[in-house]
Write an enzyme that holds these catalytic residues in place. Structure first.
Site, PDB file in Angstrom:
ATOM      1  N   LEU A  20       0.832  -1.215   0.000  1.00 27.45           N
ATOM      2  CA  LEU A  20       0.000   0.000   0.000  1.00 27.45           C
ATOM      3  C   LEU A  20       0.867   1.265   0.000  1.00 27.45           C
ATOM      4  O   LEU A  20       0.334   2.371  -0.084  1.00 27.45           O
ATOM      5  CB  LEU A  20      -0.903   0.007   1.238  1.00 27.45           C
ATOM      6  CG  LEU A  20      -1.974  -1.098   1.299  1.00 27.45           C
ATOM      7  CD1 LEU A  20      -2.633  -1.121   2.682  1.00 27.45           C
ATOM      8  CD2 LEU A  20      -3.022  -0.882   0.215  1.00 27.45           C
ATOM      9  N   LYS A  70      14.539  -6.321   5.589  1.00 30.55           N
ATOM     10  CA  LYS A  70      14.881  -5.253   6.540  1.00 30.55           C
ATOM     11  C   LYS A  70      16.248  -5.441   7.208  1.00 30.55           C
ATOM     12  O   LYS A  70      16.990  -4.481   7.379  1.00 30.55           O
ATOM     13  CB  LYS A  70      13.793  -5.126   7.597  1.00 30.55           C
ATOM     14  CG  LYS A  70      12.492  -4.537   7.057  1.00 30.55           C
ATOM     15  CD  LYS A  70      11.485  -4.390   8.189  1.00 30.55           C
ATOM     16  CE  LYS A  70      10.203  -3.753   7.695  1.00 30.55           C
ATOM     17  NZ  LYS A  70       9.251  -3.537   8.786  1.00 30.55           N
ATOM     18  N   ASN A  91      13.805   0.160   7.690  1.00 30.68           N
ATOM     19  CA  ASN A  91      12.623   0.220   6.812  1.00 30.68           C
ATOM     20  C   ASN A  91      12.616   1.485   5.957  1.00 30.68           C
ATOM     21  O   ASN A  91      11.746   1.635   5.097  1.00 30.68           O
ATOM     22  CB  ASN A  91      11.318   0.104   7.621  1.00 30.68           C
ATOM     23  CG  ASN A  91      10.938   1.405   8.297  1.00 30.68           C
ATOM     24  OD1 ASN A  91      11.785   2.258   8.544  1.00 30.68           O
ATOM     25  ND2 ASN A  91       9.673   1.558   8.619  1.00 30.68           N
ATOM     26  N   ASP A 106       9.391   2.242  12.164  1.00 33.33           N
ATOM     27  CA  ASP A 106       8.264   1.414  12.632  1.00 33.33           C
ATOM     28  C   ASP A 106       7.856   1.782  14.063  1.00 33.33           C
ATOM     29  O   ASP A 106       6.661   1.852  14.384  1.00 33.33           O
ATOM     30  CB  ASP A 106       8.639  -0.079  12.589  1.00 33.33           C
ATOM     31  CG  ASP A 106       8.530  -0.660  11.177  1.00 33.33           C
ATOM     32  OD1 ASP A 106       7.859  -0.052  10.324  1.00 33.33           O
ATOM     33  OD2 ASP A 106       9.124  -1.730  10.934  1.00 33.33           O
ATOM     34  N   ALA A 131       9.263 -11.843  18.624  1.00 34.75           N
ATOM     35  CA  ALA A 131      10.590 -11.258  18.843  1.00 34.75           C
ATOM     36  C   ALA A 131      11.344 -11.172  17.523  1.00 34.75           C
ATOM     37  O   ALA A 131      12.564 -11.282  17.481  1.00 34.75           O
ATOM     38  CB  ALA A 131      11.365 -12.103  19.856  1.00 34.75           C
ATOM     39  N   ALA A 134       9.993  -6.871  13.424  1.00 34.50           N
ATOM     40  CA  ALA A 134       9.050  -5.810  13.799  1.00 34.50           C
ATOM     41  C   ALA A 134       9.109  -5.554  15.294  1.00 34.50           C
ATOM     42  O   ALA A 134       9.093  -4.401  15.740  1.00 34.50           O
ATOM     43  CB  ALA A 134       7.638  -6.193  13.373  1.00 34.50           C
ATOM     44  N   ALA A 223      -7.147  -9.431   7.105  1.00 36.36           N
ATOM     45  CA  ALA A 223      -7.506 -10.760   7.600  1.00 36.36           C
ATOM     46  C   ALA A 223      -6.471 -11.304   8.582  1.00 36.36           C
ATOM     47  O   ALA A 223      -6.813 -12.043   9.516  1.00 36.36           O
ATOM     48  CB  ALA A 223      -7.662 -11.719   6.417  1.00 36.36           C
ATOM     49  N   GLY A 243      -2.866  -2.948  12.554  1.00 32.09           N
ATOM     50  CA  GLY A 243      -1.675  -2.157  12.270  1.00 32.09           C
ATOM     51  C   GLY A 243      -1.751  -1.263  11.036  1.00 32.09           C
ATOM     52  O   GLY A 243      -0.718  -0.744  10.610  1.00 32.09           O
TER      53      GLY A 243
HETATM   54  P1  NDP Z   1       9.591 -11.884  11.368  1.00 31.79           P
HETATM   55  O1  NDP Z   1       9.546 -12.970  10.356  1.00 31.79           O
HETATM   56  O2  NDP Z   1      10.864 -11.174  11.626  1.00 31.79           O
HETATM   57  O3  NDP Z   1       9.105 -12.472  12.794  1.00 31.79           O
HETATM   58  C1  NDP Z   1       7.951 -13.273  12.871  1.00 31.79           C
HETATM   59  C2  NDP Z   1       7.559 -13.472  14.339  1.00 31.79           C
HETATM   60  O4  NDP Z   1       6.327 -14.226  14.371  1.00 31.79           O
HETATM   61  C3  NDP Z   1       8.574 -14.267  15.155  1.00 31.79           C
HETATM   62  O5  NDP Z   1       8.563 -13.806  16.481  1.00 31.79           O
HETATM   63  C4  NDP Z   1       8.011 -15.699  15.066  1.00 31.79           C
HETATM   64  O6  NDP Z   1       8.410 -16.529  16.124  1.00 31.79           O
HETATM   65  C5  NDP Z   1       6.537 -15.400  15.170  1.00 31.79           C
HETATM   66  N1  NDP Z   1       5.724 -16.506  14.628  1.00 31.79           N
HETATM   67  C6  NDP Z   1       5.631 -16.898  13.335  1.00 31.79           C
HETATM   68  N2  NDP Z   1       4.772 -17.928  13.222  1.00 31.79           N
HETATM   69  C7  NDP Z   1       4.307 -18.188  14.492  1.00 31.79           C
HETATM   70  C8  NDP Z   1       3.394 -19.141  15.035  1.00 31.79           C
HETATM   71  N3  NDP Z   1       2.792 -20.041  14.255  1.00 31.79           N
HETATM   72  N4  NDP Z   1       3.145 -19.087  16.354  1.00 31.79           N
HETATM   73  C9  NDP Z   1       3.753 -18.178  17.163  1.00 31.79           C
HETATM   74  N5  NDP Z   1       4.642 -17.255  16.690  1.00 31.79           N
HETATM   75  C10 NDP Z   1       4.911 -17.263  15.377  1.00 31.79           C
HETATM   76  O7  NDP Z   1       8.427 -10.871  10.928  1.00 31.79           O
HETATM   77  P2  NDP Z   1       8.305  -9.320  11.347  1.00 31.79           P
HETATM   78  O8  NDP Z   1       8.681  -9.206  12.766  1.00 31.79           O
HETATM   79  O9  NDP Z   1       8.992  -8.476  10.360  1.00 31.79           O
HETATM   80  O10 NDP Z   1       6.722  -9.051  11.157  1.00 31.79           O
HETATM   81  C11 NDP Z   1       5.783  -9.511  12.115  1.00 31.79           C
HETATM   82  C12 NDP Z   1       4.403  -8.971  11.752  1.00 31.79           C
HETATM   83  O11 NDP Z   1       4.374  -7.546  11.914  1.00 31.79           O
HETATM   84  C13 NDP Z   1       4.021  -9.261  10.299  1.00 31.79           C
HETATM   85  O12 NDP Z   1       2.691  -9.722  10.267  1.00 31.79           O
HETATM   86  C14 NDP Z   1       4.144  -7.896   9.622  1.00 31.79           C
HETATM   87  O13 NDP Z   1       3.224  -7.745   8.554  1.00 31.79           O
HETATM   88  C15 NDP Z   1       3.791  -6.951  10.761  1.00 31.79           C
HETATM   89  N6  NDP Z   1       4.364  -5.601  10.562  1.00 31.79           N
HETATM   90  C16 NDP Z   1       3.514  -4.537  10.431  1.00 31.79           C
HETATM   91  C17 NDP Z   1       4.004  -3.258  10.236  1.00 31.79           C
HETATM   92  C18 NDP Z   1       3.056  -2.103  10.095  1.00 31.79           C
HETATM   93  O14 NDP Z   1       3.481  -1.008   9.686  1.00 31.79           O
HETATM   94  N7  NDP Z   1       1.789  -2.274  10.420  1.00 31.79           N
HETATM   95  C19 NDP Z   1       5.449  -2.987  10.159  1.00 31.79           C
HETATM   96  C20 NDP Z   1       6.255  -4.178  10.340  1.00 31.79           C
HETATM   97  C21 NDP Z   1       5.715  -5.423  10.511  1.00 31.79           C
HETATM   98  P3  NDP Z   1       9.753 -17.437  16.023  1.00 31.79           P
HETATM   99  O15 NDP Z   1      10.892 -16.517  16.392  1.00 31.79           O
HETATM  100  O16 NDP Z   1       9.545 -18.524  17.004  1.00 31.79           O
HETATM  101  O17 NDP Z   1       9.847 -17.919  14.593  1.00 31.79           O
END
Ligand code: NDP
Length: 278
Positions: A20, A70, A91, A106, A131, A134, A223, A243
């Site tokens: 977007l 990132k 970012n 962010d 963790a 983001a 969603a 978000g």
């Molecule tokens: P990363 O891939 O760096 O991290 C993903 C995180 O989700 C990890 O902590 C991971 O845990 C956890 N995770 C993934 N699958 C599962 C599961 N099935 N059960 C529990 N924990 C899970 O992604 P980001 O941190 O970059 O992004 C995270 C979210 O934030 C995304 O949905 C992204 O779209 C959103 N976001 C939104 C922004 C906005 O402007 N609104 C900006 C940046 C991000 P583990 O370490 O155990 O794998």
């Protein structure tokens, strides 16, 4: 007579067609009467470093970087702001003569959106789920805004421990195992910074984590935010938000870095986006 072309900007990611950001920056440009050309460009992790050098040589004025680039972008910059250095993720790219300065907006974007929702962060006890990049990106800004304690729960406990150690300079961060959450009491704010919903996974959380006046905020939108927000509603959270507002506010922060002014009406842009990304 040669026509002057508007400065070029881009968002890099993979996939990127869904982004977007071009729409948001076009709306900001219209608000501020600034002509700009902002496009979504797909770059793979393997192509990122060479791509950033090529676009710099071609005169790109600035850029955003999104999943999954990132952390790699932070390594490709010649300079990092404190927010980018602390989070290890970039970012926003700001043009310098010799290369890119990496920033991370962010956290500022999240804090601005929580302010829009009327949430008071000073003295707050906050639970963050996740963790990843983001989560790391928003920690410094949460403490800057006065958060008193941050509990971080992550699927893989080692990553929560690493986040707490790496960002200990920001404030008190307590890593917590997922199965210990029920014993940690209620939080005024729960942030879902996981991408669990993208793979269709449900987070198993104790209802006791939601305080009576608690806010639940999912960094995802559309969603992907629905399962966590449905859980929070059932658990009694008083305020629910996704978000999309953070996305608009982090973009406004980047716009300010590039153009020297913050778009005056981010709420209007958020309302327009709701029509296309409810
Ligand atoms: P990363 O891939 O760096 O991290 C993903 C995180 O989700 C990890 O902590 C991971 O845990 C956890 N995770 C993934 N699958 C599962 C599961 N099935 N059960 C529990 N924990 C899970 O992604 P980001 O941190 O970059 O992004 C995270 C979210 O934030 C995304 O949905 C992204 O779209 C959103 N976001 C939104 C922004 C906005 O402007 N609104 C900006 C940046 C991000 P583990 O370490 O155990 O794998």
């Amino acid at each position: 007579m040669s026509e002057s072309r508007p400065p070029r900007f881009a968002v890099f990611g993979q996939p990127i067609a869904h982004s977007l950001s071009p729409r948001i920056h076009a709306l900001f440009g219209a608000q501020c009467r600034i002509a700009l050309d902002y496009r979504a460009i797909e770059l793979s992790p393997a192509d990122l470093a060479a791509g950033l050098a090529r676009f710099h040589a071609e005169g790109l004025a600035g850029a955003n970087v999104t999943l999954p680039l990132k952390e790699l972008a932070a390594q490709a910059c010649i300079e990092l702001t404190p927010a980018a250095r602390l989070s290890g993720a970039v970012n926003t790219l700001i043009r310098r003569a010799e290369g890119w300065c990496g920033d991370n907006t962010d956290g500022a974007g999240l804090v601005a959106d929580l302010g829009r929702l009327g949430l008071r962060l000073a003295g707050a006890r906050v639970l963050m789920l996740g963790a990843g990049g983001a989560a790391r990106g928003v920690v410094p800004a949460l403490f800057d805004a006065g958060v008193a304690e941050l509990v971080v729960a992550n699927r893989s406990a080692e990553r929560a421990l690493a986040l707490a150690a790496d960002l200990a300079c920001c404030g008190p961060i307590n890593p917590c195992r997922w199965d210990e959450l029920a014993s940690r009491g209620a939080f005024g704010l729960i942030l879902n910074a996981t991408s669990a919903a993208r793979s269709g996974a449900a987070l198993v959380l104790p209802p006791s984590a939601v305080g009576t006046a608690g806010t639940a905020y999912d960094l995802s939108y559309g969603a992907a935010a629905e399962p966590f927000l449905a859980w929070a509603r059932a658990a009694g959270a008083s305020t629910l938000a996704d978000g999309l507002g953070m996305l608009v506010e982090q973009a406004a922060e980047a716009f300010q870095r590039w153009h020297g002014l913050r778009p005056p009406d981010t709420a209007a842009v958020l309302a327009q986006l709701r029509e296309v990304a409810p």
